[in-house]
Design an enzyme around this catalytic site. Sequence first.
Site, PDB file in Angstrom:
ATOM      1  N   SER A 141       0.861  -1.190   0.000  1.00  0.00           N
ATOM      2  CA  SER A 141       0.000   0.000   0.000  1.00  0.00           C
ATOM      3  C   SER A 141       0.893   1.235   0.000  1.00  0.00           C
ATOM      4  O   SER A 141       2.019   1.183   0.519  1.00  0.00           O
ATOM      5  CB  SER A 141      -0.871   0.013   1.266  1.00  0.00           C
ATOM      6  OG  SER A 141      -1.493   1.271   1.432  1.00  0.00           O
ATOM      7  N   TYR A 154      -1.180  -1.144  10.818  1.00  0.00           N
ATOM      8  CA  TYR A 154      -1.244  -1.361   9.356  1.00  0.00           C
ATOM      9  C   TYR A 154       0.010  -0.872   8.634  1.00  0.00           C
ATOM     10  O   TYR A 154       0.597  -1.625   7.835  1.00  0.00           O
ATOM     11  CB  TYR A 154      -2.471  -0.634   8.820  1.00  0.00           C
ATOM     12  CG  TYR A 154      -2.793  -0.874   7.369  1.00  0.00           C
ATOM     13  CD1 TYR A 154      -3.373  -2.073   6.954  1.00  0.00           C
ATOM     14  CD2 TYR A 154      -2.555   0.108   6.409  1.00  0.00           C
ATOM     15  CE1 TYR A 154      -3.697  -2.292   5.611  1.00  0.00           C
ATOM     16  CE2 TYR A 154      -2.878  -0.107   5.066  1.00  0.00           C
ATOM     17  CZ  TYR A 154      -3.446  -1.300   4.679  1.00  0.00           C
ATOM     18  OH  TYR A 154      -3.770  -1.513   3.351  1.00  0.00           O
TER      19      TYR A 154
HETATM   20  N1  LIG Z   1      -8.936  -0.830  -0.253  1.00  0.00           N
HETATM   21  C1  LIG Z   1      -7.897   0.004  -0.194  1.00  0.00           C
HETATM   22  O1  LIG Z   1      -8.059   1.236  -0.193  1.00  0.00           O
HETATM   23  C2  LIG Z   1      -6.499  -0.539  -0.175  1.00  0.00           C
HETATM   24  C3  LIG Z   1      -5.443   0.372  -0.317  1.00  0.00           C
HETATM   25  C4  LIG Z   1      -4.143  -0.098  -0.289  1.00  0.00           C
HETATM   26  C5  LIG Z   1      -3.906  -1.444  -0.142  1.00  0.00           C
HETATM   27  N2  LIG Z   1      -4.941  -2.317  -0.010  1.00  0.00           N
HETATM   28  C6  LIG Z   1      -4.633  -3.726   0.168  1.00  0.00           C
HETATM   29  O2  LIG Z   1      -5.280  -4.486  -0.833  1.00  0.00           O
HETATM   30  C7  LIG Z   1      -5.524  -5.807  -0.339  1.00  0.00           C
HETATM   31  C8  LIG Z   1      -6.987  -6.165  -0.592  1.00  0.00           C
HETATM   32  O3  LIG Z   1      -7.780  -5.280   0.167  1.00  0.00           O
HETATM   33  P1  LIG Z   1      -9.298  -4.926  -0.175  1.00  0.00           P
HETATM   34  O4  LIG Z   1      -9.397  -3.452  -0.146  1.00  0.00           O
HETATM   35  O5  LIG Z   1      -9.745  -5.657  -1.358  1.00  0.00           O
HETATM   36  O6  LIG Z   1      -9.989  -5.420   1.160  1.00  0.00           O
HETATM   37  P2  LIG Z   1     -11.094  -6.528   1.497  1.00  0.00           P
HETATM   38  O7  LIG Z   1     -12.223  -6.429   0.544  1.00  0.00           O
HETATM   39  O8  LIG Z   1     -11.338  -6.408   2.949  1.00  0.00           O
HETATM   40  O9  LIG Z   1     -10.326  -7.907   1.174  1.00  0.00           O
HETATM   41  C9  LIG Z   1      -9.411  -8.479   2.054  1.00  0.00           C
HETATM   42  C10 LIG Z   1      -9.296  -9.940   1.686  1.00  0.00           C
HETATM   43  O10 LIG Z   1      -8.323 -10.566   2.550  1.00  0.00           O
HETATM   44  C11 LIG Z   1      -8.889 -11.771   3.031  1.00  0.00           C
HETATM   45  N3  LIG Z   1      -8.286 -12.159   4.307  1.00  0.00           N
HETATM   46  C12 LIG Z   1      -8.254 -11.459   5.470  1.00  0.00           C
HETATM   47  N4  LIG Z   1      -7.656 -12.188   6.426  1.00  0.00           N
HETATM   48  C13 LIG Z   1      -7.295 -13.374   5.859  1.00  0.00           C
HETATM   49  C14 LIG Z   1      -6.680 -14.543   6.334  1.00  0.00           C
HETATM   50  N5  LIG Z   1      -6.254 -14.664   7.613  1.00  0.00           N
HETATM   51  N6  LIG Z   1      -6.478 -15.580   5.490  1.00  0.00           N
HETATM   52  C15 LIG Z   1      -6.903 -15.480   4.191  1.00  0.00           C
HETATM   53  N7  LIG Z   1      -7.498 -14.394   3.676  1.00  0.00           N
HETATM   54  C16 LIG Z   1      -7.699 -13.354   4.507  1.00  0.00           C
HETATM   55  C17 LIG Z   1     -10.390 -11.479   3.154  1.00  0.00           C
HETATM   56  O11 LIG Z   1     -11.154 -12.650   3.112  1.00  0.00           O
HETATM   57  P3  LIG Z   1     -11.711 -13.475   4.368  1.00  0.00           P
HETATM   58  O12 LIG Z   1     -12.168 -12.481   5.386  1.00  0.00           O
HETATM   59  O13 LIG Z   1     -12.793 -14.279   3.732  1.00  0.00           O
HETATM   60  O14 LIG Z   1     -10.581 -14.328   4.834  1.00  0.00           O
HETATM   61  C18 LIG Z   1     -10.606 -10.696   1.869  1.00  0.00           C
HETATM   62  O15 LIG Z   1     -10.771 -11.593   0.787  1.00  0.00           O
HETATM   63  C19 LIG Z   1      -5.140  -5.777   1.148  1.00  0.00           C
HETATM   64  O16 LIG Z   1      -3.849  -6.316   1.307  1.00  0.00           O
HETATM   65  C20 LIG Z   1      -5.126  -4.300   1.462  1.00  0.00           C
HETATM   66  O17 LIG Z   1      -4.286  -3.981   2.557  1.00  0.00           O
HETATM   67  C21 LIG Z   1      -6.238  -1.895  -0.029  1.00  0.00           C
END
Ligand SMILES: NC(=O)c1ccc[n+]([C@@H]2O[C@H](COP(=O)([O-])OP(=O)(O)OC[C@H]3O[C@@H](n4cnc5c(N)ncnc54)[C@H](OP(=O)(O)O)[C@@H]3O)[C@@H](O)[C@H]2O)c1
Length: 255
Positions: A141, A154
């Site tokens: 990120s 984070y």
């Molecule tokens: N959204 C943003 O603005 C943003 C910005 C920068 C970076 N990111 C990064 O992008 C990535 C995806 O984020 P997102 O925004 O798409 O969020 P999200 O919709 O909350 O997705 C997170 C995913 O991680 C999975 N997860 C969480 N804990 C886990 C575990 N212990 N084992 C396996 N899977 C796990 C969740 O599934 P389950 O709960 O079903 O396990 C879900 O599929 C993350 O690494 C996040 O930090 C996001």
Amino acid sequence: MDGNVSARWKTVWITGASTGIGRELSLQLARGGVRVAASARSREKLEALAAEHANITAVPLDVTIAADAAAAHARISAELGPIDLAVLNAGVWDQMGADNYDAAQAMRTMAVNYGGAANALAPLLTDMRARRSGHIAIVASVAGYRGLPKSIGYAPSKAALISLAEVLRLDAAPQGITVSLINPGFVDTPMTAVNKFPMPFMITAEDAAARILRGLERQKFEIVFPWSLALPLKILRALPYPAWFALARRLSGKM
Ligand SMILES: NC(=O)c1ccc[n+]([C@@H]2O[C@H](COP(=O)([O-])OP(=O)(O)OC[C@H]3O[C@@H](n4cnc5c(N)ncnc54)[C@H](OP(=O)(O)O)[C@@H]3O)[C@@H](O)[C@H]2O)c1
């Protein structure tokens, strides 16, 4: 992008595929003709996703458990073929600062965000080194660029992932492995839906996934977006500490 992604990859493993960016990546790759192994903890959500496209297979796992990652890797390789691309995307976000610091929570965040990538890397590196091919993409990120207010769990986990990708890029490239670092800005997903603070230049998960796939297709090292947020953050990253802390304190007043 749909329809154009199949040439480079036959089999792709995506962690964190049950919602948000990982889910969109799975769908766009599947529509492009790629076999996708979609992993996360929520079995029902993964099965619903797999029902949307025949190219998607649900492979539930908890990334914090090393044996789960190894078993998932073995199953995907046996059932879908050698993994050409792994997107290590599973992550959690928690807004926490020094005033409500909870060590156990910080460690949980590190265990998912950094530990999850570390666990998946073990079987991937063994396999890809032996085949002298493969592509590993780590989702960090822009929040990992510098210490940010209220991100005491984070931001360090994402800084660790940025460092991990840099090290891997140096170590794994000579062994025939491509490494990418994905640094999104704000993306509209369940992760950001809880935030009460302003999230400038937020984009949709569909747009984020398309940008990621374009960057991976070109085998870029850093895939960072949107530039309207990333460019100022890159400049701020180069500021001397006193100037950065003064600015960050102002920002924190708005969070
Ligand atoms: N959204 C943003 O603005 C943003 C910005 C920068 C970076 N990111 C990064 O992008 C990535 C995806 O984020 P997102 O925004 O798409 O969020 P999200 O919709 O909350 O997705 C997170 C995913 O991680 C999975 N997860 C969480 N804990 C886990 C575990 N212990 N084992 C396996 N899977 C796990 C969740 O599934 P389950 O709960 O079903 O396990 C879900 O599929 C993350 O690494 C996040 O930090 C996001």
